[in-house]
Scaffold this motif. Structure first.
Motif, mmCIF file in Angstrom:
data_model
loop_
_atom_site.group_PDB
_atom_site.id
_atom_site.type_symbol
_atom_site.label_atom_id
_atom_site.label_comp_id
_atom_site.label_asym_id
_atom_site.label_seq_id
_atom_site.Cartn_x
_atom_site.Cartn_y
_atom_site.Cartn_z
ATOM 1 N N ARG A 28 0.618 -0.964 -0.055
ATOM 2 C CA ARG A 28 -0.332 -0.480 -0.364
ATOM 3 C C ARG A 28 0.996 1.133 -0.360
ATOM 4 O O ARG A 28 0.461 2.281 -1.058
ATOM 5 N N ILE A 29 2.017 1.457 0.729
ATOM 6 C CA ILE A 29 3.002 2.688 0.630
ATOM 7 C C ILE A 29 3.401 2.252 -0.761
ATOM 8 O O ILE A 29 3.579 3.933 -1.224
ATOM 9 N N TYR A 30 4.471 1.750 -1.394
ATOM 10 C CA TYR A 30 4.620 1.618 -2.492
ATOM 11 C C TYR A 30 3.597 2.267 -4.382
ATOM 12 O O TYR A 30 3.992 2.864 -4.165
ATOM 13 N N ASP A 31 2.398 1.812 -3.317
ATOM 14 C CA ASP A 31 1.254 1.796 -4.455
ATOM 15 C C ASP A 31 1.009 3.404 -4.109
ATOM 16 O O ASP A 31 0.827 4.323 -5.463
ATOM 17 N N VAL A 41 10.840 1.788 -0.865
ATOM 18 C CA VAL A 41 10.333 0.442 0.312
ATOM 19 C C VAL A 41 11.025 -0.376 0.019
ATOM 20 O O VAL A 41 10.944 -1.101 -0.992
ATOM 21 N N GLU A 42 11.530 -0.910 1.214
ATOM 22 C CA GLU A 42 11.910 -2.314 0.955
ATOM 23 C C GLU A 42 10.992 -3.295 2.714
ATOM 24 O O GLU A 42 11.134 -2.645 3.381
ATOM 25 N N VAL A 43 11.494 -4.147 2.418
ATOM 26 C CA VAL A 43 10.849 -5.141 3.464
ATOM 27 C C VAL A 43 12.078 -6.204 3.196
ATOM 28 O O VAL A 43 13.280 -6.396 2.210
ATOM 29 N N PHE A 44 12.832 -6.254 4.752
ATOM 30 C CA PHE A 44 13.278 -7.401 5.357
ATOM 31 C C PHE A 44 13.108 -8.095 5.994
ATOM 32 O O PHE A 44 11.750 -8.359 6.934
#
Length: 119
Positions: A28-31, A41-44
């Motif tokens: 949602r943030i990326y969109d 935006v990264e996911v770890f």
């Protein structure tokens, strides 16, 4: 000025709602990144987040969300020590998830001014 957000998922499948919330929030943030001034935006994935991708886990929903994030262009990473120590390299490679030392990723987040959200 643009912002960077890192979403760290350390919860495992015993807290499935937190894992899925983190993945959904990332998307949602990326969109909405352009209108909200978000550059990256990264996911770890860390600890429980790494284990959630294990072969014998009920994780289809998680893997589907990870594919959606990857296909959208979101950077996905996981702790290299944990991935290697738990023999999960194939799973992460197959799912397009980069591995990096957590200490280096977390240090980079601090140096580069990321806002870190954890789930």
């Amino acid at each position: 000025m643009t912002a960077k957000i890192a979403i760290v998922i350390s919860s495992g499948l015993d807290q499935r709602a937190k894992v899925m919330s983190g993945l959904h929030v990332a998307k949602r943030i990326y969109d909405a990144r352009k209108e909200n001034g978000i550059e990256k935006v990264e996911v770890f994935l860390f600890t429980g987040g790494v284990k959630a991708l294990g072969k014998d886990q009920d994780n289809k929903e998680v893997l589907d969300s990870i594919k959606e994030l990857r296909d959208a262009g979101i950077i996905l990473e996981a702790c290299s020590n944990q991935v290697q120590n738990w023999g999960m390299e194939d799973i992460f490679s197959k799912n397009g998830i980069n591995i990096e030392f957590a200490r280096d990723a977390f240090s980079r987040y601090a140096v580069e001014g990321y806002t870190v959200l954890s789930f």
